[in-house]
Every structure is written in structure tokens, then in C-alpha cells.
Design an enzyme around this catalytic site. Sequence first.
Site, mmCIF file in Angstrom:
data_model
loop_
_atom_site.group_PDB
_atom_site.id
_atom_site.type_symbol
_atom_site.label_atom_id
_atom_site.label_comp_id
_atom_site.label_asym_id
_atom_site.label_seq_id
_atom_site.Cartn_x
_atom_site.Cartn_y
_atom_site.Cartn_z
ATOM 1 C CG PHE A 1 29.077 -28.934 32.508
ATOM 2 C CD1 PHE A 1 29.111 -28.566 33.853
ATOM 3 C CD2 PHE A 1 28.981 -27.921 31.553
ATOM 4 C CE1 PHE A 1 29.045 -27.222 34.231
ATOM 5 C CE2 PHE A 1 28.923 -26.585 31.920
ATOM 6 C CZ PHE A 1 28.941 -26.231 33.259
ATOM 7 C CG ASP B 1 25.683 -45.187 21.422
ATOM 8 O OD1 ASP B 1 25.115 -44.111 21.122
ATOM 9 O OD2 ASP B 1 26.734 -45.573 20.891
ATOM 10 C CD GLU C 1 31.758 -37.311 21.572
ATOM 11 O OE1 GLU C 1 32.609 -36.516 22.021
ATOM 12 O OE2 GLU C 1 31.662 -38.486 21.969
ATOM 13 C CB THR D 1 27.403 -38.743 19.184
ATOM 14 O OG1 THR D 1 28.183 -39.902 19.458
ATOM 15 C CG2 THR D 1 26.650 -38.332 20.433
ATOM 16 C CB THR E 1 25.153 -25.038 21.045
ATOM 17 O OG1 THR E 1 26.132 -24.008 21.117
ATOM 18 C CG2 THR E 1 25.258 -25.682 19.664
ATOM 19 C CG ASP E 2 25.815 -19.667 21.719
ATOM 20 O OD1 ASP E 2 26.535 -20.676 21.571
ATOM 21 O OD2 ASP E 2 26.161 -18.692 22.427
ATOM 22 C CD GLU E 3 30.168 -23.434 19.704
ATOM 23 O OE1 GLU E 3 30.672 -23.958 18.712
ATOM 24 O OE2 GLU E 3 30.685 -23.449 20.833
ATOM 25 C CE1 TYR F 1 28.603 -29.479 20.252
ATOM 26 C CE2 TYR F 1 29.112 -27.144 20.016
ATOM 27 C CZ TYR F 1 28.409 -28.161 20.630
ATOM 28 O OH TYR F 1 27.483 -27.860 21.614
ATOM 29 C CB SER F 2 28.444 -25.339 15.420
ATOM 30 O OG SER F 2 29.435 -25.000 14.489
ATOM 31 C CE LYS G 1 23.849 -29.728 20.232
ATOM 32 N NZ LYS G 1 23.311 -30.745 21.195
ATOM 33 C CE1 TYR H 1 43.539 -23.416 22.409
ATOM 34 C CE2 TYR H 1 41.211 -23.283 21.850
ATOM 35 C CZ TYR H 1 42.288 -24.001 22.343
ATOM 36 O OH TYR H 1 42.106 -25.294 22.766
ATOM 37 C CG ASN I 1 37.993 -16.368 24.992
ATOM 38 O OD1 ASN I 1 36.841 -16.464 25.422
ATOM 39 N ND2 ASN I 1 38.374 -16.942 23.865
ATOM 40 C CG ASP J 1 42.674 -18.205 16.819
ATOM 41 O OD1 ASP J 1 42.116 -18.714 17.813
ATOM 42 O OD2 ASP J 1 42.249 -17.187 16.247
HETATM 43 P P1 NAD Z 1 29.349 -32.944 28.137
HETATM 44 O O1 NAD Z 1 30.342 -33.266 27.053
HETATM 45 O O2 NAD Z 1 29.831 -32.504 29.457
HETATM 46 O O3 NAD Z 1 28.415 -34.234 28.393
HETATM 47 C C1 NAD Z 1 27.891 -35.000 27.358
HETATM 48 C C2 NAD Z 1 27.282 -36.265 27.955
HETATM 49 O O4 NAD Z 1 26.703 -37.021 26.880
HETATM 50 C C3 NAD Z 1 28.302 -37.183 28.640
HETATM 51 O O5 NAD Z 1 27.788 -37.646 29.871
HETATM 52 C C4 NAD Z 1 28.484 -38.329 27.657
HETATM 53 O O6 NAD Z 1 28.819 -39.570 28.280
HETATM 54 C C5 NAD Z 1 27.107 -38.386 27.005
HETATM 55 N N1 NAD Z 1 27.145 -38.986 25.662
HETATM 56 C C6 NAD Z 1 27.983 -38.659 24.647
HETATM 57 N N2 NAD Z 1 27.737 -39.448 23.579
HETATM 58 C C7 NAD Z 1 26.694 -40.262 23.927
HETATM 59 C C8 NAD Z 1 25.970 -41.282 23.250
HETATM 60 N N3 NAD Z 1 26.272 -41.631 21.989
HETATM 61 N N4 NAD Z 1 24.946 -41.894 23.901
HETATM 62 C C9 NAD Z 1 24.643 -41.554 25.178
HETATM 63 N N5 NAD Z 1 25.308 -40.618 25.881
HETATM 64 C C10 NAD Z 1 26.326 -39.984 25.254
HETATM 65 O O7 NAD Z 1 28.361 -31.892 27.476
HETATM 66 P P2 NAD Z 1 27.678 -30.593 28.117
HETATM 67 O O8 NAD Z 1 28.629 -29.471 28.063
HETATM 68 O O9 NAD Z 1 27.024 -30.966 29.407
HETATM 69 O O10 NAD Z 1 26.547 -30.309 27.025
HETATM 70 C C11 NAD Z 1 25.294 -30.982 27.098
HETATM 71 C C12 NAD Z 1 24.434 -30.542 25.926
HETATM 72 O O11 NAD Z 1 24.240 -29.139 25.973
HETATM 73 C C13 NAD Z 1 25.044 -30.831 24.556
HETATM 74 O O12 NAD Z 1 24.019 -31.236 23.699
HETATM 75 C C14 NAD Z 1 25.641 -29.503 24.120
HETATM 76 O O13 NAD Z 1 25.635 -29.400 22.713
HETATM 77 C C15 NAD Z 1 24.655 -28.537 24.749
HETATM 78 N N6 NAD Z 1 25.200 -27.205 25.113
HETATM 79 C C16 NAD Z 1 26.343 -27.096 25.868
HETATM 80 C C17 NAD Z 1 26.797 -25.837 26.252
HETATM 81 C C18 NAD Z 1 28.023 -25.673 27.118
HETATM 82 O O14 NAD Z 1 28.456 -24.532 27.322
HETATM 83 N N7 NAD Z 1 28.609 -26.728 27.660
HETATM 84 C C19 NAD Z 1 26.100 -24.701 25.859
HETATM 85 C C20 NAD Z 1 24.941 -24.840 25.072
HETATM 86 C C21 NAD Z 1 24.507 -26.107 24.727
HETATM 87 O O1 DAU Z 2 28.460 -21.485 23.018
HETATM 88 C C1 DAU Z 2 28.059 -22.703 23.530
HETATM 89 C C2 DAU Z 2 29.197 -23.702 23.417
HETATM 90 O O2 DAU Z 2 30.148 -23.358 24.412
HETATM 91 C C3 DAU Z 2 28.737 -25.143 23.596
HETATM 92 O O3 DAU Z 2 27.865 -25.482 22.564
HETATM 93 C C4 DAU Z 2 29.941 -26.099 23.590
HETATM 94 O O4 DAU Z 2 29.511 -27.420 23.863
HETATM 95 C C5 DAU Z 2 30.892 -25.648 24.686
HETATM 96 O O5 DAU Z 2 32.045 -26.471 24.672
HETATM 97 C C6 DAU Z 2 31.287 -24.186 24.494
HETATM 98 O O6 DAU Z 2 32.091 -24.031 23.289
HETATM 99 P P1 DAU Z 2 33.384 -23.087 23.249
HETATM 100 O O7 DAU Z 2 34.250 -23.548 22.143
HETATM 101 O O8 DAU Z 2 32.983 -21.653 23.283
HETATM 102 O O9 DAU Z 2 34.018 -23.459 24.688
HETATM 103 P P2 DAU Z 2 35.531 -23.685 25.169
HETATM 104 O O10 DAU Z 2 35.508 -23.740 26.653
HETATM 105 O O11 DAU Z 2 36.186 -24.804 24.429
HETATM 106 O O12 DAU Z 2 36.264 -22.332 24.724
HETATM 107 C C7 DAU Z 2 35.822 -21.057 25.186
HETATM 108 C C8 DAU Z 2 36.678 -20.007 24.502
HETATM 109 O O13 DAU Z 2 38.019 -20.101 25.023
HETATM 110 C C9 DAU Z 2 36.806 -20.185 23.001
HETATM 111 O O14 DAU Z 2 36.847 -18.904 22.382
HETATM 112 C C10 DAU Z 2 38.134 -20.888 22.816
HETATM 113 C C11 DAU Z 2 38.972 -20.371 23.993
HETATM 114 N N1 DAU Z 2 39.954 -21.331 24.541
HETATM 115 C C12 DAU Z 2 39.523 -22.554 24.921
HETATM 116 C C13 DAU Z 2 40.400 -23.476 25.447
HETATM 117 C C14 DAU Z 2 39.920 -24.862 25.854
HETATM 118 C C15 DAU Z 2 41.298 -20.953 24.697
HETATM 119 O O15 DAU Z 2 41.682 -19.800 24.366
HETATM 120 N N2 DAU Z 2 42.170 -21.857 25.219
HETATM 121 C C16 DAU Z 2 41.789 -23.127 25.602
HETATM 122 O O16 DAU Z 2 42.640 -23.921 26.055
#
Ligand code: NAD
Ligand code: DAU
Length: 375
Positions: free
Chosen positions: A13, A61, A86, A102, A132-134, A181-182, A185, A238, A280, A311
Site C-alpha cells: 500500500f 525476500d 507484515e 519478516t 509505526t506509531d504503534e 506486530y508492534s 516493529k 470491534y 472508529n 473486541d
Molecule cells: P502492506 O502490508 O500493504 O505492504 C507490505 C509489503 O511488503 C507488501 O508488498 C509485501 O509483499 C512486502 N513484504 C512483506 N514481507 C516481505 C518480505 N519478507 N520480503 C520482501 N517484501 C515483503 O503494508 P503498508 O501498510 O504499506 O505498510 C508499509 C510499511 O509502513 C510497514 O513497514 C508498516 O509497518 C509501516 N506503516 C504502515 C502504516 C499504515 O497505516 N498502513 C502506518 C505507519 C507505518
Molecule cells: O497506526 C499505524 C498502524 O495503522 C500501522 O502500523 C498498521 O500497519 C496499520 O495496519 C494500522 O493498524 P490498525 O490496527 O490501527 O489498522 P486497522 O485498519 O486494522 O484498524 C483500524 C481500527 O479499526 C482499529 O482500532 C481496529 C478497528 N477495526 C479494524 C477492522 C479491520 C474494526 O473495528 N473492525 C475491522 O474489521
Amino acid sequence: MKHTIIITGGAGFIGSHVVRLFVNRYPDYRIINLDKLTYAGNLANLADIEDRPNYRFVKMDICDFEGVLALMQQEQVDGIIHLAAESHVDRSIKDPFTFAQTNVMGTLSLLQAAKVAWDGRWEGKRFYHISTDEVYGALEMTDPEGIEPPFTTKASSGSHHLAYGSKFFTEDLKYQPHSPYSAAKASSDHFVRAFHDTYGMPTIVTNCSNNYGPYQFPEKLIPLFINNIRHRKPLPVYGRGENVRDWLYVEDHARAIDLIFHEGKVGETYNIGGFNEWKNIDIIKVLINTVDRMLGRREGEDMDLITYVTDRAGHDLRYAIDSTKLQRELGWEPSLQFEEGIEKTVRWYLDNQQWMDRVTSGDYQKYYEEMYKGR
Ligand code: NAD
Ligand code: DAU
């Protein structure tokens, strides 16, 4: 200065937005997208730039130390922007090992490959780790009704404009991760800083809040719910939906990454966010109203899809990033008001139903075979 940069996780993403920005903005850089293509990787996210001469995709990888090292030496890589991970909290609760492998071992393998390839010649090199902020844990919700935030940014300048407590995540806070996850990270962030402090590697770490926008895998709240509202499927909220997240439009995160890669101070950590907190349940109501309106339904018609479910285990109550340091030192600010960002996002998912259908059917995984066979 020209750069040859590996962007890991570029088919995901946020990574796909970062790759697109760099490929378009820097035609004289060489951008190598290194991605394993897990379930979260989708090369269709980059269909518009895949034939550019300054872009190369490598299926690999990040845990493959020998492979990464060989690639770095062959391509004379001088920068790494590391997003591969991940990333989904719910999956980490079911399968923590994959997350440690990973996010921790993969990051260590990249760091070690960069250390060997660069061999102490740090001048002009950069290892930029996206986190991440997590990692900071959860903040208390001291005011459930919401109060004035200390700052108003473009992201938070709309009608909503609330903070749910007076404490925010600042860069000097102790790490207190709660989910596998966090925790993974957080561990990877520590390894990155250890390589800076021990070997002098020029590293930077950023910790960003929740991103939203096009190309997000529909297991995350916003794309999952947009798609469910469209198809009138239940919306699994949730707990009571009272948890608070701080939302940033993904292109604003990508712009911050560009700025920090080029102008950030080595050894530093920067928080990225827009002071844009939402419960949410409030976001879900905005999504229902927006999808209904755009599909010509009566606004709010689909509110009865809201379904409260058990939850998430260890569900963090509130995230709220303080990005003052980034604003003060590098002048970054979000460019988009949240309401505009949500309109753009809902419109994108509704207009790109084929992208969504290919992801939900699993067809997107054939894209690589079709496009890259024989290359
Ligand atoms: P995502 O899950 O959409 O994408 C992760 C990508 O990493 C995928 O393309 C996957 O194929 C690749 N990948 C996974 N394992 C791998 C491996 N072993 N080797 C090579 N490639 C691999 O993730 P995202 O939401 O785009 O997040 C990207 C980064 O930003 C992550 O490090 C996440 O912790 C961080 N982040 C995400 C958010 C968010 O809201 N999505 C917020 C803050 C930080
Ligand atoms: O804060 C940054 C993080 O944001 C990133 O590091 C993570 O990679 C990213 O996945 C995201 O984590 P969250 O757990 O906050 O995102 P998610 O979209 O899974 O959930 C957002 C909120 O919504 C959380 O409080 C859980 C809730 N939720 C989520 C899903 C998927 C629901 O209530 N129902 C759902 O089905």
C-alpha cells in the site's frame, strides 16, 4: 546528486505510493522495488509506472541476506527506504512468528547487507526505516467528548477537529508495544538505531500514524468497510467502536518520506501525523454517508450494517501523533483536509471495483506471472 535506491515493500500500500512518487519525481534516480509479493504485495498497484526506464522490480525476500547483498553490489545501491513488513495487527495475533521473521530478522538482514556492501564508506549513503506509531503503545482517552487539539493542521482543519486527550506520542517516549506486530516493529527500530550507534551507519527512523487512500489491502478498516457498504455486507466494528486512530492521507506520508530521505538528519527519529484523531465509529458513519451518497442511495441508509463484534485482543485505545518536530525542522505539513481525503478515497475504490474484485478473488497474484514472465 543521483541515487540508486532500493525501496522494499514497494508493491504494498504505502510502498507503491513511495515508488510512484520517486519514479515520477526523480527521472535520473534508479528505483529498485524489492518485494517478496506476499498476499499484501500487488504489482497492479504500479501498473502506470512499470515500464519506466528508471524503475526495476526484483522479487526477493528481505530475509535473503546473500540475495540482497549481491543486488546491492551489482546495482551500486546508495540508499534504502525500508517499508517491507507484515503490517496487519489481526494477523500478528494469529501468527506472531511470521511477524518476527519478516519485521525483525528481515530488517536485520537488510542492515547487515548494507553494512557489508557499504563497508564503512558511509558518505552519501542512507538507510531509512519506516515504522509505526504503534510502538509507543496506547494513550489514555482523558476526554471522550473531544477537546481542541494543540495544533490544527490541514488534515485536521475540517468540521471534526478534536483531540481525545492531552497526551500525544512524541519522539522521546518510551516504547511500549502491545501487539506482536508492534513488538516486532519496535524491535526492528532498535536494530536500526543499534547499527547507527555501533557501526556509524547513516540511518533514519520515522514513526507514522494510520494511513488511508488508494491501493490499501481490504483487510484494513477503510477499504474493507467501503467495499462492504457497497455490497451491503455487515461492518464488523470491534468492541464499541470507541478506539481512536490518527489518520493521514497516504500521499502526504509519501511526501514526508521523500523530504526526510533527502533532508532528514542522520541518526534522528521523526514522527509523522496530522493531529487528525477520529473514533472508529465516527469514521465508519462518515464512510457510510459518503458511499451511500456517491452510489445515489439515501445518506445513512446503510447504518444498520454496523455490527458490533468481539473486541480485538489487546486493542490499543488511542493513538495520537505529535509531528511538531518534523513540521519545525523540515517544514512538512499534511496537504489535504481529512474530508477531502475521504472523498478522494471512497471515489477511488468505487471507480476501481475491478482492482478490488481482483484482490478479493485472489486474481491479483497472477499479475506477476503475466507481466514479468521471462524478464
Ligand atoms: P502492506 O502490508 O500493504 O505492504 C507490505 C509489503 O511488503 C507488501 O508488498 C509485501 O509483499 C512486502 N513484504 C512483506 N514481507 C516481505 C518480505 N519478507 N520480503 C520482501 N517484501 C515483503 O503494508 P503498508 O501498510 O504499506 O505498510 C508499509 C510499511 O509502513 C510497514 O513497514 C508498516 O509497518 C509501516 N506503516 C504502515 C502504516 C499504515 O497505516 N498502513 C502506518 C505507519 C507505518
Ligand atoms: O497506526 C499505524 C498502524 O495503522 C500501522 O502500523 C498498521 O500497519 C496499520 O495496519 C494500522 O493498524 P490498525 O490496527 O490501527 O489498522 P486497522 O485498519 O486494522 O484498524 C483500524 C481500527 O479499526 C482499529 O482500532 C481496529 C478497528 N477495526 C479494524 C477492522 C479491520 C474494526 O473495528 N473492525 C475491522 O474489521
